[in-house]
Design an enzyme around this catalytic site. Sequence first.
Site, PDB file in Angstrom:
ATOM      1  N   HIS A  77     -93.984  47.316 -31.996  1.00 50.26           N
ATOM      2  CA  HIS A  77     -92.723  46.864 -31.322  1.00 50.26           C
ATOM      3  C   HIS A  77     -92.534  45.668 -31.104  1.00 50.26           C
ATOM      4  O   HIS A  77     -91.209  45.327 -30.801  1.00 50.26           O
ATOM      5  CB  HIS A  77     -92.680  47.630 -30.138  1.00 50.26           C
ATOM      6  N   GLU A 128    -100.313  59.024 -26.029  1.00 48.84           N
ATOM      7  CA  GLU A 128     -98.957  59.198 -25.799  1.00 48.84           C
ATOM      8  C   GLU A 128     -98.130  60.099 -26.230  1.00 48.84           C
ATOM      9  O   GLU A 128     -97.052  60.118 -26.406  1.00 48.84           O
ATOM     10  CB  GLU A 128     -98.432  57.526 -26.174  1.00 48.84           C
ATOM     11  N   ASP A 167     -93.869  57.089 -23.968  1.00 46.66           N
ATOM     12  CA  ASP A 167     -93.988  58.084 -25.007  1.00 46.66           C
ATOM     13  C   ASP A 167     -94.482  59.503 -24.566  1.00 46.66           C
ATOM     14  O   ASP A 167     -94.258  60.380 -24.879  1.00 46.66           O
ATOM     15  CB  ASP A 167     -94.411  57.623 -26.117  1.00 46.66           C
TER      16      ASP A 167
END
Length: 250
Positions: free
Chosen positions: A44, A145, A171
Amino acid sequence: MTTLKQVLTADTLAYGVWSGLDDPIAAEITGRSGFDFVVVDLQHGFASMASAPAIMNALEHTPSAPVIRVPWNTPDLLMRALDLGAEGVIVPMVSTAAEARQAVTACRYAPAGNRSWGPLWTTARRHLVDVAEGDEKATCIAMIETAEGYANIDEIVRVEGLTAVYVGPNDLALSMGFGRVRFPESPDLQNVIERIVDVAHAGGIAVGVDCNGTPEIGHWRDYGVDFVISHTDTTLLVESSEAAARAARG
């Protein structure tokens, strides 16, 4: 020298920070700030596998252990991250024992795994790491997650060679149907995370929780987790810059 694996499995809580900026200087400053380890976020963050070598080289000159979160659970990315000098890899979205085993296998040389021999930095620095040392040092961390990962947590933590699991609350909450919430706002999410911690410890491996800043650390420290990642270099820059501007204006 203390390894990342030793840091994560010690009796004291280990503290990590995300490195999201695509800049070696920023990474080195972060690595000298007092955190136990720095995670270069290729999933990310702004950095990529192409820019990772310079960032990892910068972290080599700091006290913090270098870690890479790979974009996905594929052997080429895991092997490359380790070759570039990462002591550990964080693998996102691990939902089954088979996926955890795939990650572990990519972190070990034959015959224990299928990691290809290519010690880039160790060769350049005249410190060639042998196979046993490479296998011992490589730290594989699976992110839990997803709802499927939670359902399979008992099997995941028992995968041989897996060093730790790491809970990604954002998540996980979305996948469990809780919505975009953090654990202080959701008793259900808190219960899910605490069960992951309990199962991981029962399975004999370390466990960490991603925290949204300092306030969330206390709960997980008291609950007995082994490590946390609580800040990102981007948010630290934003917060310190805004605080400095407010102070300058009196």
